[in-house]
Design a protein around this motif. Structure first.
Motif, PDB file in Angstrom:
ATOM      1  N   PRO A  18       0.840  -1.194   0.137  1.00 49.02           N
ATOM      2  CA  PRO A  18      -0.200  -0.083  -0.052  1.00 49.02           C
ATOM      3  C   PRO A  18       0.736   1.511   0.020  1.00 49.02           C
ATOM      4  CG  PRO A  18      -0.607  -1.537   1.670  1.00 49.02           C
ATOM      5  CD  PRO A  18       0.731  -2.145   1.158  1.00 49.02           C
ATOM      6  N   ALA A  19       0.249   2.283  -0.602  1.00 49.56           N
ATOM      7  CA  ALA A  19       1.143   3.680  -0.723  1.00 49.56           C
ATOM      8  C   ALA A  19       1.339   3.988   0.729  1.00 49.56           C
ATOM      9  CB  ALA A  19       0.455   4.717  -1.590  1.00 49.56           C
ATOM     10  N   SER A  20       0.422   3.790   1.588  1.00 50.07           N
ATOM     11  CA  SER A  20       0.730   4.349   2.932  1.00 50.07           C
ATOM     12  C   SER A  20       1.685   3.954   3.673  1.00 50.07           C
ATOM     13  CB  SER A  20      -0.798   4.334   3.828  1.00 50.07           C
ATOM     14  OG  SER A  20      -0.983   2.995   3.858  1.00 50.07           O
ATOM     15  N   LYS A  21       1.817   2.636   3.473  1.00 52.51           N
ATOM     16  CA  LYS A  21       3.071   1.915   4.097  1.00 52.51           C
ATOM     17  C   LYS A  21       4.591   2.323   3.551  1.00 52.51           C
ATOM     18  CE  LYS A  21       0.904  -2.444   5.830  1.00 52.51           C
ATOM     19  NZ  LYS A  21       0.744  -3.597   5.760  1.00 52.51           N
ATOM     20  N   GLY A 113      -2.435  -2.261  -4.080  1.00 55.28           N
ATOM     21  CA  GLY A 113      -1.016  -1.718  -4.128  1.00 55.28           C
ATOM     22  C   GLY A 113      -0.748  -0.179  -4.391  1.00 55.28           C
ATOM     23  N   SER A 114       0.375   0.078  -4.921  1.00 58.92           N
ATOM     24  CA  SER A 114       0.732   1.284  -5.230  1.00 58.92           C
ATOM     25  C   SER A 114       1.467   1.467  -6.431  1.00 58.92           C
ATOM     26  CB  SER A 114       1.358   2.025  -4.186  1.00 58.92           C
ATOM     27  OG  SER A 114       2.329   1.199  -4.039  1.00 58.92           O
ATOM     28  N   VAL A 115       1.786   2.682  -6.923  1.00 60.05           N
ATOM     29  CA  VAL A 115       2.572   3.052  -7.935  1.00 60.05           C
ATOM     30  C   VAL A 115       3.711   3.974  -7.131  1.00 60.05           C
ATOM     31  CG1 VAL A 115       3.441   4.182 -10.159  1.00 60.05           C
ATOM     32  CG2 VAL A 115       1.427   2.635  -9.778  1.00 60.05           C
ATOM     33  N   ILE A 116       4.896   3.591  -7.116  1.00 55.00           N
ATOM     34  CA  ILE A 116       6.054   4.278  -6.395  1.00 55.00           C
ATOM     35  C   ILE A 116       6.664   4.916  -7.358  1.00 55.00           C
ATOM     36  CG2 ILE A 116       8.024   4.500  -4.954  1.00 55.00           C
ATOM     37  CD1 ILE A 116       5.584   3.032  -3.642  1.00 55.00           C
ATOM     38  N   HIS A 117       6.678   6.469  -7.276  1.00 55.91           N
ATOM     39  CA  HIS A 117       7.007   7.617  -8.344  1.00 55.91           C
ATOM     40  C   HIS A 117       8.506   8.201  -7.841  1.00 55.91           C
ATOM     41  CE1 HIS A 117       7.021   9.961 -12.107  1.00 55.91           C
ATOM     42  NE2 HIS A 117       7.462  10.971 -11.160  1.00 55.91           N
ATOM     43  N   SER A 143      13.051   0.155  -4.210  1.00 58.18           N
ATOM     44  CA  SER A 143      11.429   0.021  -3.969  1.00 58.18           C
ATOM     45  C   SER A 143      11.155  -1.297  -4.256  1.00 58.18           C
ATOM     46  CB  SER A 143      10.918   0.889  -5.028  1.00 58.18           C
ATOM     47  OG  SER A 143      11.423   2.402  -4.814  1.00 58.18           O
ATOM     48  N   LYS A 144      11.673  -1.897  -5.187  1.00 57.27           N
ATOM     49  CA  LYS A 144      11.155  -3.433  -5.466  1.00 57.27           C
ATOM     50  C   LYS A 144      11.650  -4.417  -4.235  1.00 57.27           C
ATOM     51  CE  LYS A 144       9.105  -4.979  -8.584  1.00 57.27           C
ATOM     52  NZ  LYS A 144       7.715  -4.662  -8.635  1.00 57.27           N
ATOM     53  N   ASP A 145      12.461  -4.065  -3.850  1.00 58.53           N
ATOM     54  CA  ASP A 145      13.220  -5.041  -2.843  1.00 58.53           C
ATOM     55  C   ASP A 145      12.324  -4.815  -1.462  1.00 58.53           C
ATOM     56  OD1 ASP A 145      15.366  -6.841  -1.966  1.00 58.53           O
ATOM     57  OD2 ASP A 145      16.199  -5.398  -0.669  1.00 58.53           O
ATOM     58  N   LEU A 146      11.915  -3.450  -1.141  1.00 59.29           N
ATOM     59  CA  LEU A 146      11.369  -3.049   0.002  1.00 59.29           C
ATOM     60  C   LEU A 146       9.684  -3.901  -0.130  1.00 59.29           C
ATOM     61  CD1 LEU A 146      12.487   0.699   0.778  1.00 59.29           C
ATOM     62  CD2 LEU A 146      12.631  -1.307   2.212  1.00 59.29           C
ATOM     63  N   GLU A 147       9.425  -3.822  -1.445  1.00 66.66           N
ATOM     64  CA  GLU A 147       8.082  -4.340  -1.546  1.00 66.66           C
ATOM     65  C   GLU A 147       7.817  -5.568  -1.129  1.00 66.66           C
ATOM     66  OE1 GLU A 147       5.290  -5.477  -5.447  1.00 66.66           O
ATOM     67  OE2 GLU A 147       7.394  -5.420  -5.744  1.00 66.66           O
ATOM     68  N   LYS A 148       8.685  -6.535  -0.946  1.00 66.31           N
ATOM     69  CA  LYS A 148       8.665  -7.990  -0.251  1.00 66.31           C
ATOM     70  C   LYS A 148       8.276  -7.697   1.057  1.00 66.31           C
ATOM     71  CE  LYS A 148      12.866  -8.888  -1.593  1.00 66.31           C
ATOM     72  NZ  LYS A 148      14.134  -9.508  -1.999  1.00 66.31           N
ATOM     73  N   TYR A 149       8.661  -6.863   1.802  1.00 65.11           N
ATOM     74  CA  TYR A 149       8.482  -6.607   3.140  1.00 65.11           C
ATOM     75  C   TYR A 149       7.175  -5.702   3.630  1.00 65.11           C
ATOM     76  CZ  TYR A 149      13.311  -8.282   3.083  1.00 65.11           C
ATOM     77  OH  TYR A 149      14.444  -9.035   2.954  1.00 65.11           O
ATOM     78  N   LEU A 150       7.250  -4.727   2.687  1.00 65.18           N
ATOM     79  CA  LEU A 150       5.854  -4.024   3.040  1.00 65.18           C
ATOM     80  C   LEU A 150       4.458  -4.480   2.474  1.00 65.18           C
ATOM     81  CD1 LEU A 150       7.439  -0.538   2.119  1.00 65.18           C
ATOM     82  CD2 LEU A 150       7.263  -1.591   4.449  1.00 65.18           C
ATOM     83  N   ALA A 151       4.870  -5.377   1.523  1.00 65.93           N
ATOM     84  CA  ALA A 151       3.422  -6.022   1.027  1.00 65.93           C
ATOM     85  C   ALA A 151       2.975  -7.157   2.140  1.00 65.93           C
ATOM     86  CB  ALA A 151       3.720  -6.550  -0.405  1.00 65.93           C
ATOM     87  N   GLU A 152       3.869  -7.659   2.784  1.00 65.31           N
ATOM     88  CA  GLU A 152       3.448  -8.772   3.695  1.00 65.31           C
ATOM     89  C   GLU A 152       2.999  -8.090   5.237  1.00 65.31           C
ATOM     90  OE1 GLU A 152       6.999 -11.004   3.983  1.00 65.31           O
ATOM     91  OE2 GLU A 152       6.642 -11.833   2.229  1.00 65.31           O
ATOM     92  N   ALA A 153       3.846  -6.956   5.441  1.00 64.09           N
ATOM     93  CA  ALA A 153       3.902  -6.546   6.916  1.00 64.09           C
ATOM     94  C   ALA A 153       2.072  -6.060   7.115  1.00 64.09           C
ATOM     95  CB  ALA A 153       4.347  -5.173   7.015  1.00 64.09           C
TER      96      ALA A 153
END
Length: 153
Positions: A18-21, A113-117, A143-153
C-alpha cells in the motif's frame, strides 16, 4: 548559451505494498530500511530534527555502482495527502558531480497496491558529467526490494 546543466529523471515502480506503508517507512522509519534492504541501504541516522518532520537532516549509508556511499540529506518537503517526500542533498558522494541534487518519492495508491514514483532533479557541475540513470535504477531496485516486506507487513 546557458551554463545550467539541470536535469530530471524519473521512474515508476508498480508495487504490491500500500502507498501509505511505503510513505510511512520513508517518513517515520527510514532507519528501518537498512534492516529490510541491506543490499541497498546499510544505515540511516537522524542528525538533526525528528523523524518525519520537514527540516530534519538524515545521514544515509548506501551501496551504489559497486561502492559504499554516503549522503547527508535535508527533508525538504512532506505532503501526507499525496504521500510524497522530497530529500535535498546537503553533502555526500553525489556532491562530487552535482551542485544540487533532490530526490522526490511519491506513493500513489493503485488497487490494493501502489505505484512508487521517484523523481531525481539535479544540476551538474559541467556538461561532461553523465546523467544518473544508475541512481534512478538504484531507487527502482530499492523500491522493488522493499516491496517484499511492505506487502506482507
Amino acid at each position: 548559451m546557458s551554463s545550467s546543466f539541470v536535469c530530471k529523471l524519473d521512474t515508476d515502480v508498480a508495487n504490491k505494498a500500500p502507498a501509505s506503508k511505503f510513505h510511512e517507512i520513508f517518513k517515520h522509519k527510514p532507519h528501518h530500511i537498512s534492516n529490510l534492504s541491506s543490499d541497498f541501504v546499510q544505515g540511516c541516522e537522524l542528525h538533526e530534527g525528528e523523524w518525519g518532520t520537514v527540516g530534519s537532516v538524515i545521514y544515509w549509508k548506501y551501496f551504489h555502482d559497486g561502492k559504499a556511499r554516503v549522503a547527508k540529506a535535508l527533508v525538504e518537503a512532506i505532503d501526507d495527502e499525496n504521500n510524497s517526500i522530497t530529500f535535498k542533498l546537503l553533502e555526500g558522494d553525489l556532491s562530487e558531480h552535482y551542485k544540487s541534487f533532490k530526490a522526490t518519492l511519491k506513493c500513489i495508491p493503485k488497487g490494493e497496491g501502489s505505484v512508487i514514483h521517484w523523481t531525481a532533479e539535479y544540476e551538474k557541475h559541467h556538461d561532461e558529467i553523465t546523467d544518473r540513470h544508475t541512481f534512478i535504477q538504484f531507487l527502482y531496485d530499492l523500491s522493488k526490494d522493499l516491496e517484499k516486506y511492505l506487502a506482507e507487513a
